[in-house]
Design an enzyme around this catalytic site. Structure first.
Site, mmCIF file in Angstrom:
data_model
loop_
_atom_site.group_PDB
_atom_site.id
_atom_site.type_symbol
_atom_site.label_atom_id
_atom_site.label_comp_id
_atom_site.label_asym_id
_atom_site.label_seq_id
_atom_site.Cartn_x
_atom_site.Cartn_y
_atom_site.Cartn_z
ATOM 1 N N LYS A 177 0.826 -1.209 0.000
ATOM 2 C CA LYS A 177 0.000 0.000 0.000
ATOM 3 C C LYS A 177 0.863 1.264 0.000
ATOM 4 C CE LYS A 177 -4.342 1.619 1.999
ATOM 5 N NZ LYS A 177 -5.392 1.325 3.018
ATOM 6 N N MET A 490 -21.261 -35.354 -15.510
ATOM 7 C CA MET A 490 -20.089 -36.152 -15.857
ATOM 8 C C MET A 490 -19.727 -37.108 -14.720
ATOM 9 S SD MET A 490 -18.089 -36.830 -18.338
ATOM 10 C CE MET A 490 -17.812 -35.481 -19.495
#
Length: 575
Positions: A177, A490
């Site tokens: 920062k 699947m």
């Protein structure tokens, strides 16, 4: 008057600015126009600077950071550019890890910018601090942490070069920062090389000569094409090679659309749910020419029995992939955009039409035993294959197809058909459920002039369903075809075939998708009978806005052909 990025750079070179602004200016110099992101405390300075760049950088506010990376992947895959993401520290950053792993497996160029706590707090377990560099070392091509404002331009220049050069991949730049808030003179220098980093090997002429000799001698050759052709923008070079060599060509899942599926020499898709011909006949081949593919296990089945009677020529940009799974008799490291023309120059024109006709016999067997049943079922509920086929015919096989992962992925890959390059966006290596919806958003923004159709199952949709809010806010006109079978299809198929139909926790009780679609401003229609299907698809296609078409399909349909996991590819099952 238009100002080039170079001219704009000259006007700000040496100007003192915050690290946040330097980041955004660096993006502009690299040609970035779209960011996918989500703000948070450690990235607020960048978002504050972005407020003044709204006319030059489009920001798409996703609903979850994983969605940001998948959207950037979709953008990159259709546009050929680097996808860019912007997220905060801690959980914002860790939410991107699945997307990074997916991008690494599928060689997708991504630059992810993560905010980080101030440098004085590093290592203190500060609020929303994670060691994101350590976390992402295994799922990135390169990563770095920046702690000073003056280091930001150089880090971004290197990040873009690494992400797009050689075999592409994801890169993370973690910016503290205080580096975002600090002030320093701006200077940007594009990176064109990095010492000790060799993204592309120089082709060896002797190996190309040997490859040409094998090609000229081969009687039963097969070209196997992967995504490397698309990533290398080598479609024209491949076409010239195929025309001169006369060889049949098959494609991996991610290589689909590198060759039009109606091309005379195209013989189908390789792999577990690929076409019968290229899988069953690999044992007959006396030569395999692999171009920009890595012999994934889903392609080879049992490596010991894959093309066991064939010599192998492997053209690949990443030397680490050559010989990793299938030994190469002639390894040709280099960019296929360069090596393919060099090989084409060396070979003689051939006619392999008789050999190709054998694949057409296989096509007829597959059509009779698999395709006709999938596309034209005898009564009952709609099948996924016929839904995909109906959409494909409505779009004349000319759309960007995005898929999620599962049965709908395989049906879309098998039955849509592709006329133009970069027309399939899917998660191949990692197989990420939830990939489809955010990837479709990115694909539409990356190719706004093209129709984008997403095929998704009810399981995968619900993994990132919050991104419907991104569509709503950003007004992205994607068309979503939800193939709803109320199962994790699947997994259910494997349970039926290999686990005695013990359906353990694969059946889904689903919400009202229509209410969710309408709540997010999408057009919506639900189809249960095949008599309605064509009309509903036409309505979806005609819509100028985002649309969700829910197709209720047979819930115990299986995808065939299928190579059982670990079995030889030639033992492919048709039912």
């Amino acid at each position: 008057m238009h100002t080039s990025s170079d001219e704009a750079q000259q006007t700000i070179d040496g100007v003192r600015m915050t690290g946040s602004r330097a980041l955004l200016e660096s993006f502009l110099i690299e040609g970035v126009d779209t960011l996918f992101g989500y703000p948070g405390g450690a990235i607020i300075p960048v978002y504050d600077a972005l407020y003044d760049y709204r006319n030059r950088l489009r920001h798409i506010l996703v609903r979850h950071e994983q969605g940001a990376v998948h959207a950037a992947q979709g953008y990159a895959r259709v546009s050929g550019r680097v996808g860019v993401c912007l997220v905060t520290s801690g959980p914002g950053a860790t939410n991107t890890v699945t997307g990074l792993a997916d991008a690494l497996m599928d060689s997708t160029p991504i630059v992810l910018i993560t905010g980080q706590v101030g440098s004085s707090l590093l290592g203190t377990d500060a609020f929303q601090e994670t060691n994101f560099i350590g976390i992402t070392q295994a799922v990135t091509k390169w990563n770095c942490q920046v702690k000073r404002a003056e280091e930001i331009p150089a880090a971004i220049a290197k990040a873009f070069f690494v992400a797009r050069s050689g075999r592409p991949g994801p890169v993370v730049v973690d910016i503290t920062k205080d580096a975002q808030c600090g002030v320093a003179p701006f200077h940007y220098e594009r990176v064109t090389s990095i010492r000790s980093y060799v993204p592309v090997s120089e082709p060896d002429p002797a190996r190309l000569d040997e490859a040409a000799r094998l090609i000229d001698e081969a009687q039963r050759p097969l070209v196997m094409v992967g995504q490397g052709v698309l990533l290398g923008n080598a479609e024209a070079q491949l076409r010239a090679f195929l025309e001169k060599s006369g060889m049949p060509v098959a494609s991996t899942l991610l290589g689909l659309s590198a060759v039009p599926t109606d091309a005379p020499q195209y013989v189908g898709m390789l792999g577990m749910h690929g076409n019968y011909g290229p899988n069953i006949r690999n044992r007959e081949c006396d030569l395999i020419v692999a171009v920009g593919m890595r012999f994934d296990d889903r392609v080879t089945g049992s490596p010991a029995h894959f093309a066991e009677n064939a010599r192998v020529i492997h053209l690949e940009i990443d030397p680490a992939e050559i010989g990793k799974i299938i030994p190469a008799d002639v390894p040709v490291a280099g960019d296929v955009r360069q090596t393919l023309p060099m090989l084409t120059e060396r070979i003689h024109s051939r006619d392999h039409s008789a050999w190709i006709e054998g694949f057409r016999v296989c096509d007829r067997i597959e059509r009779e035993r698999v395709i006709d049943k999938a596309l034209h079922p005898a009564g009952g509920r709609i099948h996924m294959g016929e839904a995909v086929d109906t959409v494909a015919r409505a779009y004349a096989n000319d759309a960007v197809v995005v898929t999620d992962v599962g049965q709908q992925q395989m049906f879309a890959a098998r039955y849509f058909g592709f006329r133009h390059t970069r027309s399939l966006v899917t998660s191949g290596g990692l197989g990420t459920m939830g990939f489809g919806l955010p990837a479709a958003i990115g694909a539409k923004l990356g190719a706004p002039e093209r129709d984008v159709v997403l095929f998704v199952g009810d399981g995968g949709l619900q993994m990132t369903i919050q991104e419907l809010g991104t569509i709503f806010q950003s007004k992205v006109p994607v068309k979503i075809v939800l193939l709803n079978n109320s199962f994790l299809g699947m997994v259910r198929q494997w349970q039926e075939l290999f686990y005695d139909s013990r359906y353990s926790f694969t059946e889904l009780t689903n919400p009202d998708f229509g209410m969710i679609a309408r709540a997010n401003g999408l057009g919506y229609r639900r189809v249960e009978s095949r008599e309605e299907l064509a009309d509903a698809v036409a309505e979806m296609k005609a819509s100028q806005e985002a649309y969700l078409l829910e197709v209720c399909v047979e819930n115990q349909e299986n995808v065939f052909p299928m190579v059982p996991a670990g079995a030889p590819a030639a033992e492919i099952r048709l039912e």
